[in-house]
Every structure is written in C-alpha cells, then in structure tokens.
Design a protein around this motif. Sequence first.
Motif, PDB file in Angstrom:
ATOM      1  N   LEU A 360       0.857  -1.193   0.000  1.00 43.26           N
ATOM      2  CA  LEU A 360       0.000   0.000   0.000  1.00 43.26           C
ATOM      3  C   LEU A 360       0.889   1.237   0.000  1.00 43.26           C
ATOM      4  N   LYS A 361       0.895   1.941  -1.131  1.00 40.24           N
ATOM      5  CA  LYS A 361       1.717   3.138  -1.270  1.00 40.24           C
ATOM      6  C   LYS A 361       0.912   4.386  -0.910  1.00 40.24           C
ATOM      7  N   PHE A 362       1.584   5.321  -0.244  1.00 41.19           N
ATOM      8  CA  PHE A 362       1.025   6.648   0.033  1.00 41.19           C
ATOM      9  C   PHE A 362       1.752   7.647  -0.872  1.00 41.19           C
ATOM     10  N   PHE A 363       0.967   8.508  -1.533  1.00 42.11           N
ATOM     11  CA  PHE A 363       1.546   9.537  -2.392  1.00 42.11           C
ATOM     12  C   PHE A 363       1.201  10.921  -1.846  1.00 42.11           C
ATOM     13  N   LEU A 364       2.203  11.797  -1.865  1.00 45.03           N
ATOM     14  CA  LEU A 364       2.036  13.178  -1.434  1.00 45.03           C
ATOM     15  C   LEU A 364       1.480  13.998  -2.606  1.00 45.03           C
ATOM     16  N   HIS A 365       0.428  14.770  -2.352  1.00 47.05           N
ATOM     17  CA  HIS A 365      -0.207  15.586  -3.387  1.00 47.05           C
ATOM     18  C   HIS A 365       0.363  17.006  -3.286  1.00 47.05           C
ATOM     19  N   LEU A 366       1.244  17.383  -4.222  1.00 44.93           N
ATOM     20  CA  LEU A 366       1.865  18.708  -4.225  1.00 44.93           C
ATOM     21  C   LEU A 366       0.985  19.690  -4.988  1.00 44.93           C
ATOM     22  N   ALA A 367       0.383  20.635  -4.247  1.00 38.91           N
ATOM     23  CA  ALA A 367      -0.505  21.608  -4.870  1.00 38.91           C
ATOM     24  C   ALA A 367      -0.148  23.048  -4.499  1.00 38.91           C
ATOM     25  N   TYR A 368       0.863  23.222  -3.610  1.00 41.83           N
ATOM     26  CA  TYR A 368       1.245  24.556  -3.139  1.00 41.83           C
ATOM     27  C   TYR A 368       2.750  24.759  -3.307  1.00 41.83           C
ATOM     28  N   PRO A 369       3.202  25.966  -3.639  1.00 43.77           N
ATOM     29  CA  PRO A 369       4.643  26.214  -3.758  1.00 43.77           C
ATOM     30  C   PRO A 369       5.412  25.871  -2.485  1.00 43.77           C
ATOM     31  N   SER A 370       4.797  26.053  -1.318  1.00 48.44           N
ATOM     32  CA  SER A 370       5.478  25.721  -0.066  1.00 48.44           C
ATOM     33  C   SER A 370       5.804  24.237   0.006  1.00 48.44           C
ATOM     34  N   ASN A 371       5.016  23.403  -0.682  1.00 46.21           N
ATOM     35  CA  ASN A 371       5.303  21.973  -0.705  1.00 46.21           C
ATOM     36  C   ASN A 371       6.667  21.691  -1.323  1.00 46.21           C
ATOM     37  N   VAL A 372       7.030  22.440  -2.361  1.00 52.47           N
ATOM     38  CA  VAL A 372       8.316  22.247  -3.032  1.00 52.47           C
ATOM     39  C   VAL A 372       9.456  22.638  -2.098  1.00 52.47           C
ATOM     40  N   ILE A 373       9.291  23.735  -1.381  1.00 48.55           N
ATOM     41  CA  ILE A 373      10.323  24.210  -0.455  1.00 48.55           C
ATOM     42  C   ILE A 373      10.517  23.227   0.692  1.00 48.55           C
ATOM     43  N   LEU A 374       9.426  22.662   1.190  1.00 53.54           N
ATOM     44  CA  LEU A 374       9.470  21.752   2.341  1.00 53.54           C
ATOM     45  C   LEU A 374       9.554  20.283   1.928  1.00 53.54           C
ATOM     46  N   LEU A 375       9.775  20.013   0.642  1.00 51.80           N
ATOM     47  CA  LEU A 375       9.584  18.656   0.127  1.00 51.80           C
ATOM     48  C   LEU A 375      10.456  17.614   0.828  1.00 51.80           C
ATOM     49  N   GLU A 376      11.706  17.919   1.097  1.00 53.14           N
ATOM     50  CA  GLU A 376      12.573  16.931   1.744  1.00 53.14           C
ATOM     51  C   GLU A 376      12.018  16.516   3.105  1.00 53.14           C
ATOM     52  N   GLN A 377      11.517  17.481   3.870  1.00 51.59           N
ATOM     53  CA  GLN A 377      10.927  17.162   5.174  1.00 51.59           C
ATOM     54  C   GLN A 377       9.621  16.385   5.009  1.00 51.59           C
ATOM     55  N   LEU A 378       8.834  16.739   4.009  1.00 44.91           N
ATOM     56  CA  LEU A 378       7.575  16.027   3.764  1.00 44.91           C
ATOM     57  C   LEU A 378       7.841  14.579   3.361  1.00 44.91           C
ATOM     58  N   LEU A 379       8.835  14.374   2.519  1.00 44.29           N
ATOM     59  CA  LEU A 379       9.174  13.015   2.089  1.00 44.29           C
ATOM     60  C   LEU A 379       9.666  12.181   3.255  1.00 44.29           C
ATOM     61  N   ASP A 380      10.428  12.798   4.154  1.00 42.65           N
ATOM     62  CA  ASP A 380      10.947  12.080   5.320  1.00 42.65           C
ATOM     63  C   ASP A 380       9.843  11.655   6.272  1.00 42.65           C
ATOM     64  N   SER A 381       8.649  12.224   6.126  1.00 38.04           N
ATOM     65  CA  SER A 381       7.525  11.859   7.001  1.00 38.04           C
ATOM     66  C   SER A 381       6.959  10.488   6.665  1.00 38.04           C
ATOM     67  N   GLY A 382       7.391   9.896   5.539  1.00 37.44           N
ATOM     68  CA  GLY A 382       6.956   8.552   5.199  1.00 37.44           C
ATOM     69  C   GLY A 382       5.931   8.477   4.097  1.00 37.44           C
ATOM     70  N   VAL A 383       6.371   8.644   2.844  1.00 40.04           N
ATOM     71  CA  VAL A 383       5.527   8.453   1.675  1.00 40.04           C
ATOM     72  C   VAL A 383       6.342   7.703   0.624  1.00 40.04           C
ATOM     73  N   ASP A 384       5.663   7.208  -0.393  1.00 38.68           N
ATOM     74  CA  ASP A 384       6.336   6.441  -1.441  1.00 38.68           C
ATOM     75  C   ASP A 384       6.569   7.245  -2.714  1.00 38.68           C
ATOM     76  N   GLY A 385       5.864   8.350  -2.855  1.00 36.09           N
ATOM     77  CA  GLY A 385       6.005   9.126  -4.072  1.00 36.09           C
ATOM     78  C   GLY A 385       5.242  10.434  -3.998  1.00 36.09           C
ATOM     79  N   VAL A 386       5.236  11.140  -5.127  1.00 35.23           N
ATOM     80  CA  VAL A 386       4.685  12.490  -5.203  1.00 35.23           C
ATOM     81  C   VAL A 386       3.817  12.616  -6.445  1.00 35.23           C
ATOM     82  N   VAL A 387       2.682  13.289  -6.305  1.00 40.17           N
ATOM     83  CA  VAL A 387       1.873  13.712  -7.443  1.00 40.17           C
ATOM     84  C   VAL A 387       1.949  15.236  -7.507  1.00 40.17           C
ATOM     85  N   PHE A 388       2.568  15.752  -8.551  1.00 40.24           N
ATOM     86  CA  PHE A 388       2.767  17.197  -8.740  1.00 40.24           C
ATOM     87  C   PHE A 388       1.600  17.733  -9.551  1.00 40.24           C
TER      88      PHE A 388
END
Length: 473
Positions: A360-388
């Motif tokens: 079961l994969k969890f994907f982060l939904h990137l919809a805000y510019p702040s997501n790009v700036i914080l992306l490394e920290q968001l990824l470290d929270s435990g997800v398998d991928g990103v939807v931009f």
Amino acid sequence: MRTLAFLDEIGVRDAARFGEEAAAAGDLAKAGVPVASAFALPIAAYSEFLSTKRVKESLSACDPRHPEELRRLLLAISFPPRLGEEVREFYRKLSGPRDIVVVVRAGDKEEKASGEDELISTIKKFWVDHLVGVCERGGNFSSESLPLLVQEETASQFSGNLFTTARELENPDFCLVEINHPQGKERFVFEKGSTDPVKRTTTGQVDNPTSKEELSDFSSWASKVERVLGSAYFLTWRKMQEDFVFVRLKKIFLPRVRKTAIALWLDLDEARGESFEGVGGFVARSALRAIEVAERFPKQEVLFFLENPDFEQLARFREGRYKVGLKNLHLVLPPVRTVDGLSEMKRLISGEGIRRGPNLKFFLHLAYPSNVILLEQLLDSGVDGVVFEEEGMTKGLLGTKETVEPDESLVWAIAETAKKCRGKYELFYLGGRARSWVLFEIVRLGVNGIIIPQRYQTEYTQALLETERGNLA
C-alpha cells in the motif's frame, strides 16, 4: 529438521514456500546467472516462530487499537532456539569465519545486518513488524505469511537496473539497461543478442557517460533470464571492477503496448468509452470507482485521490484494500501545506485502519509552492512518491485563484521536485492541456507518469512522441 535453503537448492517450483524472488533467483543461480549469494527462510520458518507458546499468547490477546503493546510483547520473546541455530549455521556458511554484511529482504522492504546476533534480531524484527501490521488491519496471522531472503551485501563502483523487456518498449526483442549516476541516469536500449545500443537517453546530470563496451553482456543476460524463468523481469545489478552480480529481481507484468516512453495514466472519473490501450495506470476520485477499476485491471496500479479526510470514502477504501484484497490500489493523500499537517493527516488515516506498507503506497499531493520548499521534510515523514499538480501549483506560484497559463516558475518547481525525488520516490505529473515546453522538461527529468483526463489522451500521446524524439541523444 532442516528448514532454510540456499539459492541453488530451490527454484520457481518452490515459490509458494520460499517466495517468488528467492525461488526465481535460485533457478538463475543454477543456470549460471551471477546472482549474489543468499539463503531463504521459507513460510515454515515464519510458522515456527508463530507456533511458540508466548507468541501465540501475545497474538491471541492483540488489540488493533494498541499495536505498540503487541510490538513490545513480541520483541521481548526469544527467537526459537532450533531455528536460531540453523540461521547461525547458514550465515556462517555464507560468510566464512569473518562476519559480513547481509541484506534481509521481504518484497520492497530490506534492512542490513552484520553478525549472527544482529541477523537473528533483524529477522525477528521483520516478523514482528509484519504481525503488528496484520493485527492492525484485522488479518489472519497464519495465512498472511512472510518468507525472507538473506543476501550477501555487495560493494559497487556503479550500479543500475536491467529490464529484460521494459514496459515502455514496443517490442519484446529489446531490453533496457539503466545506469545510476550521482545526479542523473543513463538508459540504453539493446536488441537482445546484440552488443550495440539502438537508443540512449539521459535524465538529470551525467558527467561520465558509460561506454557501450561496459554494457556488452546485458542483452545476453536479458535473453538468458527470460529463457530460464519464462517471463520478463526487472533486476538490480552492481559492478565492482570485474565482479558483476544481480542483487534483486522482480517479475514484470507487461501492460498492453503503449507508444510513449513516459506512461500516461488516465483519470477515469472522466472516462469515455473503452479506449485503454497502452495506459500505464488509472486514477479515480471516489473510493467505489477506484475499487471497480482495480478489480477490472488487477495487473495495473490504481491511485485513489482522497480530496479531503472523508471518513466514508476511507471506510470504502479500507474495505477494498483488506476485505476484497486489492493490492494494486494505492492512496494519494489530500493536499497539505506543512509537515505537521501531513503528520496529522497520516495519523487520522491510520486511525481508520489504513496504514502504508509493502503493498500500500502513500503519495504526497503537491498543490502549493510551499510543498516544493518543504519537500525533503515532507518526504521524510513517510511516503512512497509524489503527485505534482500543475493547476494548483501554477495558481500558487502566480498568486491567483483563477485558472491561468503557467510560466517559467512552473519549470523551476518541477525541476526542484524531481531533484528531491530522484532515485528514491516515484513522481507523477498531474497535467491539464499538453504544453510542449512543459513536456520537454518532464521528459528531460524522467518522471514516472503523467496523469491526464481521458479526453486529452490522443493530444498527449502525439505531443509526447514528438518531445521524446527530440530528447534522444
């Protein structure tokens, strides 16, 4: 009673007992394919752990609401003595008199260990984590078994992947070789049996291109793997000077042939007709629709977009995952602005009995510019991928709530996202209309797929073909 087995003692016929990867690696090793040395713990070893008195008592009293209590109890239980001695014996035969580093693997999860005691502790941790997950979702401890592979860790000067028949190639007579670089990747297409590549592409930065002479054996290995195993496979390889080995492998379920190298994923909430030829995967925005699609296309992945923390939608998704047993159904989390917001969202979803795991994969939904700036920290929270998401990101970058045309700031956001995801996280682009300058950047960076409404399928296919031809080296 002997339970474990080295690779040369098992084969595909033993997949039900030892797991598909170990069984396939066994047949390859016996056929002379260079596979890193390993031994396997079958279902019987897992069952032996389950059959100990204290484990059975702990599992019978497990409470899905308190998984950490079960974890504490299980970790405190001693490893079965007979099985422990056998693990020590096999490790020592693998390592010789000096300790070596091994990798314990189950599916996509792996962990390194060195020495007999650390190996036994790691094996137990794998089984404990698995049992806690089964308890949390209300599964069956006995039927949901977990065989393990213990493989010698190999050092490498460079590494990559071999697709004996790649998903994006239109002809099974061709294989694909990937070479990893610190900031990028090379991809070579070979006709099987030939030493001359027919195509080379790059993504990211490649400072020292690989010569074709260094890859001359791969097309032969691709043919031999398929001849031995009777199917297409994905294999990870490593090379140190003259030493070359395959270290992991996975069967490829080839979809219908598609025309473009980057997969197009269809948003089926807007589906019209039945034209799904060559599609990489599917997207749905209601849980019921996602379940229907996942049942209809069991060999293709389906992403369920959770627009907000809707408990009714989560309950339906949970039923599809665990009662129906759909392992090709994954979750795109609702958009969040902060790391704390993501942690809270995952906590809420976990409270509904839905937890990220090997299937079961969890994907982060990137919809805000702040997501790009914080992306490394968001990824470290435990997800398998990103939807931009193109539309939401463009609005945020340009400071408007209206639908507008993107500008060069979107290219910056895409490039930053790809750089932070590269080599570790899947990256999908959620697009609108096909724009050649955006597609050029997507192809150059090498995203895993583009999610589009079905009505744009023809438009995107044609635009992608033109863009990919322009990116060939």
